[in-house]
Design an enzyme around this catalytic site. Sequence first.
Site, PDB file in Angstrom:
ATOM      1  N   ASN A   1      -8.074  -9.819  -1.265  1.00 51.10           N
ATOM      2  CA  ASN A   1      -7.125  -8.958  -0.542  1.00 51.10           C
ATOM      3  C   ASN A   1      -7.184  -9.162   0.970  1.00 51.10           C
ATOM      4  O   ASN A   1      -8.252  -9.028   1.574  1.00 51.10           O
ATOM      5  CB  ASN A   1      -7.457  -7.490  -0.812  1.00 51.10           C
ATOM      6  CG  ASN A   1      -6.988  -7.022  -2.166  1.00 51.10           C
ATOM      7  OD1 ASN A   1      -6.696  -7.829  -3.042  1.00 51.10           O
ATOM      8  ND2 ASN A   1      -6.903  -5.720  -2.333  1.00 51.10           N
ATOM      9  N   ILE A   2      -6.026  -9.426   1.558  1.00 48.65           N
ATOM     10  CA  ILE A   2      -5.979  -9.691   2.997  1.00 48.65           C
ATOM     11  C   ILE A   2      -4.826  -8.929   3.657  1.00 48.65           C
ATOM     12  O   ILE A   2      -3.661  -9.091   3.273  1.00 48.65           O
ATOM     13  CB  ILE A   2      -5.825 -11.206   3.243  1.00 48.65           C
ATOM     14  CG1 ILE A   2      -7.086 -11.926   2.750  1.00 48.65           C
ATOM     15  CG2 ILE A   2      -5.590 -11.491   4.726  1.00 48.65           C
ATOM     16  CD1 ILE A   2      -6.977 -13.411   2.682  1.00 48.65           C
ATOM     17  N   ASP A   3      -5.166  -8.122   4.606  1.00 48.41           N
ATOM     18  CA  ASP A   3      -4.181  -7.358   5.364  1.00 48.41           C
ATOM     19  C   ASP A   3      -4.426  -7.513   6.867  1.00 48.41           C
ATOM     20  O   ASP A   3      -3.558  -7.948   7.626  1.00 48.41           O
ATOM     21  CB  ASP A   3      -4.272  -5.876   4.944  1.00 48.41           C
ATOM     22  CG  ASP A   3      -3.203  -5.031   5.608  1.00 48.41           C
ATOM     23  OD1 ASP A   3      -2.479  -5.547   6.471  1.00 48.41           O
ATOM     24  OD2 ASP A   3      -3.083  -3.840   5.266  1.00 48.41           O
TER      25      ASP A   3
ATOM     26  N   GLU B   1     -11.484   0.480  -9.146  1.00 44.02           N
ATOM     27  CA  GLU B   1     -12.552   0.185  -8.180  1.00 44.02           C
ATOM     28  C   GLU B   1     -13.812   0.964  -8.519  1.00 44.02           C
ATOM     29  O   GLU B   1     -13.772   2.157  -8.796  1.00 44.02           O
ATOM     30  CB  GLU B   1     -12.092   0.529  -6.754  1.00 44.02           C
ATOM     31  CG  GLU B   1     -13.186   0.259  -5.718  1.00 44.02           C
ATOM     32  CD  GLU B   1     -12.681   0.225  -4.274  1.00 44.02           C
ATOM     33  OE1 GLU B   1     -11.496  -0.112  -4.065  1.00 44.02           O
ATOM     34  OE2 GLU B   1     -13.465   0.529  -3.371  1.00 44.02           O
TER      35      GLU B   1
ATOM     36  N   ASP C   1      -1.228  -1.499  -3.941  1.00 39.03           N
ATOM     37  CA  ASP C   1      -2.585  -1.567  -3.397  1.00 39.03           C
ATOM     38  C   ASP C   1      -3.089  -0.148  -3.117  1.00 39.03           C
ATOM     39  O   ASP C   1      -2.369   0.660  -2.516  1.00 39.03           O
ATOM     40  CB  ASP C   1      -2.522  -2.387  -2.097  1.00 39.03           C
ATOM     41  CG  ASP C   1      -3.895  -2.681  -1.516  1.00 39.03           C
ATOM     42  OD1 ASP C   1      -4.853  -2.814  -2.302  1.00 39.03           O
ATOM     43  OD2 ASP C   1      -3.995  -2.797  -0.275  1.00 39.03           O
ATOM     44  N   HIS C   2      -4.295   0.149  -3.534  1.00 40.97           N
ATOM     45  CA  HIS C   2      -4.928   1.458  -3.266  1.00 40.97           C
ATOM     46  C   HIS C   2      -4.047   2.650  -3.623  1.00 40.97           C
ATOM     47  O   HIS C   2      -3.797   3.528  -2.784  1.00 40.97           O
ATOM     48  CB  HIS C   2      -5.345   1.583  -1.796  1.00 40.97           C
ATOM     49  CG  HIS C   2      -6.491   0.686  -1.435  1.00 40.97           C
ATOM     50  ND1 HIS C   2      -7.788   0.946  -1.793  1.00 40.97           N
ATOM     51  CD2 HIS C   2      -6.513  -0.490  -0.765  1.00 40.97           C
ATOM     52  CE1 HIS C   2      -8.567  -0.027  -1.351  1.00 40.97           C
ATOM     53  NE2 HIS C   2      -7.820  -0.918  -0.742  1.00 40.97           N
TER      54      HIS C   2
ATOM     55  N   SER D   1     -10.423 -10.060   4.973  1.00 42.75           N
ATOM     56  CA  SER D   1      -9.943 -10.743   6.183  1.00 42.75           C
ATOM     57  C   SER D   1     -11.097 -11.428   6.893  1.00 42.75           C
ATOM     58  O   SER D   1     -12.211 -10.898   6.943  1.00 42.75           O
ATOM     59  CB  SER D   1      -9.269  -9.743   7.131  1.00 42.75           C
ATOM     60  OG  SER D   1      -7.946  -9.488   6.698  1.00 42.75           O
TER      61      SER D   1
ATOM     62  N   HIS E   1     -11.841  -6.715  -1.992  1.00 38.57           N
ATOM     63  CA  HIS E   1     -11.081  -6.077  -0.910  1.00 38.57           C
ATOM     64  C   HIS E   1     -11.765  -6.421   0.413  1.00 38.57           C
ATOM     65  O   HIS E   1     -12.864  -6.950   0.439  1.00 38.57           O
ATOM     66  CB  HIS E   1     -11.053  -4.560  -1.121  1.00 38.57           C
ATOM     67  CG  HIS E   1     -10.081  -4.141  -2.178  1.00 38.57           C
ATOM     68  ND1 HIS E   1      -8.949  -3.424  -1.905  1.00 38.57           N
ATOM     69  CD2 HIS E   1     -10.070  -4.369  -3.517  1.00 38.57           C
ATOM     70  CE1 HIS E   1      -8.285  -3.224  -3.022  1.00 38.57           C
ATOM     71  NE2 HIS E   1      -8.942  -3.788  -4.023  1.00 38.57           N
TER      72      HIS E   1
ATOM     73  N   SER F   1       0.854  -1.189   0.000  1.00 40.79           N
ATOM     74  CA  SER F   1       0.000   0.000   0.000  1.00 40.79           C
ATOM     75  C   SER F   1       0.894   1.244   0.000  1.00 40.79           C
ATOM     76  O   SER F   1       2.107   1.154   0.187  1.00 40.79           O
ATOM     77  CB  SER F   1      -0.877   0.019   1.250  1.00 40.79           C
ATOM     78  OG  SER F   1      -0.076   0.294   2.394  1.00 40.79           O
TER      79      SER F   1
HETATM   80  P1  13P Z   1      -8.753  -6.378   5.160  1.00 41.90           P
HETATM   81  O1  13P Z   1      -8.749  -5.127   5.999  1.00 41.90           O
HETATM   82  O2  13P Z   1     -10.041  -7.105   5.272  1.00 41.90           O
HETATM   83  O3  13P Z   1      -7.588  -7.248   5.410  1.00 41.90           O
HETATM   84  O4  13P Z   1      -8.665  -5.899   3.623  1.00 41.90           O
HETATM   85  C1  13P Z   1      -7.407  -5.624   3.041  1.00 41.90           C
HETATM   86  C2  13P Z   1      -7.521  -4.973   1.714  1.00 41.90           C
HETATM   87  O5  13P Z   1      -8.576  -4.854   1.126  1.00 41.90           O
HETATM   88  C3  13P Z   1      -6.277  -4.487   1.109  1.00 41.90           C
HETATM   89  O6  13P Z   1      -6.506  -3.785  -0.066  1.00 41.90           O
HETATM   90  O1  G3H Z   2      -6.936  -1.853   2.083  1.00 38.68           O
HETATM   91  C1  G3H Z   2      -5.946  -1.334   2.576  1.00 38.68           C
HETATM   92  C2  G3H Z   2      -4.894  -2.089   3.213  1.00 38.68           C
HETATM   93  O2  G3H Z   2      -5.362  -2.738   4.345  1.00 38.68           O
HETATM   94  C3  G3H Z   2      -3.695  -1.218   3.449  1.00 38.68           C
HETATM   95  O3  G3H Z   2      -3.720  -0.570   4.668  1.00 38.68           O
HETATM   96  O4  G3H Z   2      -2.982   1.724   4.025  1.00 38.68           O
HETATM   97  O5  G3H Z   2      -2.828   0.921   6.402  1.00 38.68           O
HETATM   98  O6  G3H Z   2      -1.290   0.011   4.657  1.00 38.68           O
HETATM   99  P1  G3H Z   2      -2.635   0.588   4.952  1.00 38.68           P
HETATM  100 ZN    ZN Z   3      -8.413  -2.737  -0.009  1.00 38.68          ZN
END
Ligand code: 13P
Ligand code: G3H
Ligand code: ZN
Length: 316
Positions: A253-255, A133, A81-82, A213, A210, A48
């Site tokens: 997508n998993i963060d 998106e 990402d984003h 999780s 997205h 990200s």
């Molecule tokens: P989560 O917050 O559900 O892990 O989503 C992560 C995400 O969409 C990253 O782009």
């Molecule tokens: O969807 C976004 C991700 O979870 C990235 O999060 O901007 O805090 O790195 P972040």
């Molecule tokens: Zn996301």
Amino acid sequence: MIVSTDALFKHAYKNYAVGAYNINNAEQIMGLFRGNMDSKAPFIVQLSKGARSYTDKRLLEAMIRAADEIFPDAVFAVHLDHGDEAACMDCIESGFYSSVMIDASGEEFDENIAITKRVVDAAHKKNVSVEAELGKLGGVEEHVSVDEADAKLTDPKQVQEFVERSGCDSLACAIGTSHGAYKFTGSQGLHFNVIEEIVKLLPGFPLVMHGSSSVPQDEVERINAAGGDLKGAKGVDEDQISKASKMGVTKVNIDTDGRLVWCRVHRELFLAKPDVFDLRPAGKIFMDEYAKYIMHKNEVLGSSGKLDDVRQAVQG
Ligand code: 13P
Ligand code: G3H
Ligand code: ZN
């Protein structure tokens, strides 16, 4: 081996989903690569904007290059990402990224298309593919916070025009998830009817989910038992993720789940051993536990065991 995101999507579409995992540091990178190697899965490493500036984007990218050497059998794509327009252009120019996400979902329809198209035009000249998106997820990320009231499911009536006019290669759709650890208050879940409608209108086109999780409840309980306060944290049901992965949702997508593993490991260790102050014992446990989490998630996505097949498909 770093491969194109499109090649991974082509192999996976409607059969399984590719896990797209956010990383921020060396321990996450090691756990991620080990977990994917142990479950023989292709994957996407995603960075990200916040991750790129947490230490320095060059440090993070160099660690991914190093992981590619340490794990020569890995087959993966590198994804922004984003991104906003500037971050996308920076990644496209760098030559390191397989794909970028331009997130202009906060803009009106025509402006979202215009921004996305500018990124697509630059990206395609360099063989980089673009995720865009449409719709608006709720929840909190470092750079965006969207109230549930402002969240908006993707309108299937708009998807064909959006993809045609913007030229994007994959589409992040708002289908009921949100970012972060607090996704649902009741028994809500994915809007499968919306996925179905979009897939019908865009056959063969990879969709991205997205906010995927699952916020494992045992993780939440362990974190709370070790002094945390994550009451009411709730994620996406894993059966629903598996179902979506076979319908055309090709990138998941998993963060947040990775952050939960990190939090649990550190809270438990420091609570149990108040005399420990070294960072390596916790780091070692985290790498092992994160690798285990990745292996489990790849089972849910159906990407486990697909590595050799993907490598053959990519190498032709
Ligand atoms: P989560 O917050 O559900 O892990 O989503 C992560 C995400 O969409 C990253 O782009
Ligand atoms: O969807 C976004 C991700 O979870 C990235 O999060 O901007 O805090 O790195 P972040
Ligand atoms: Zn996301």
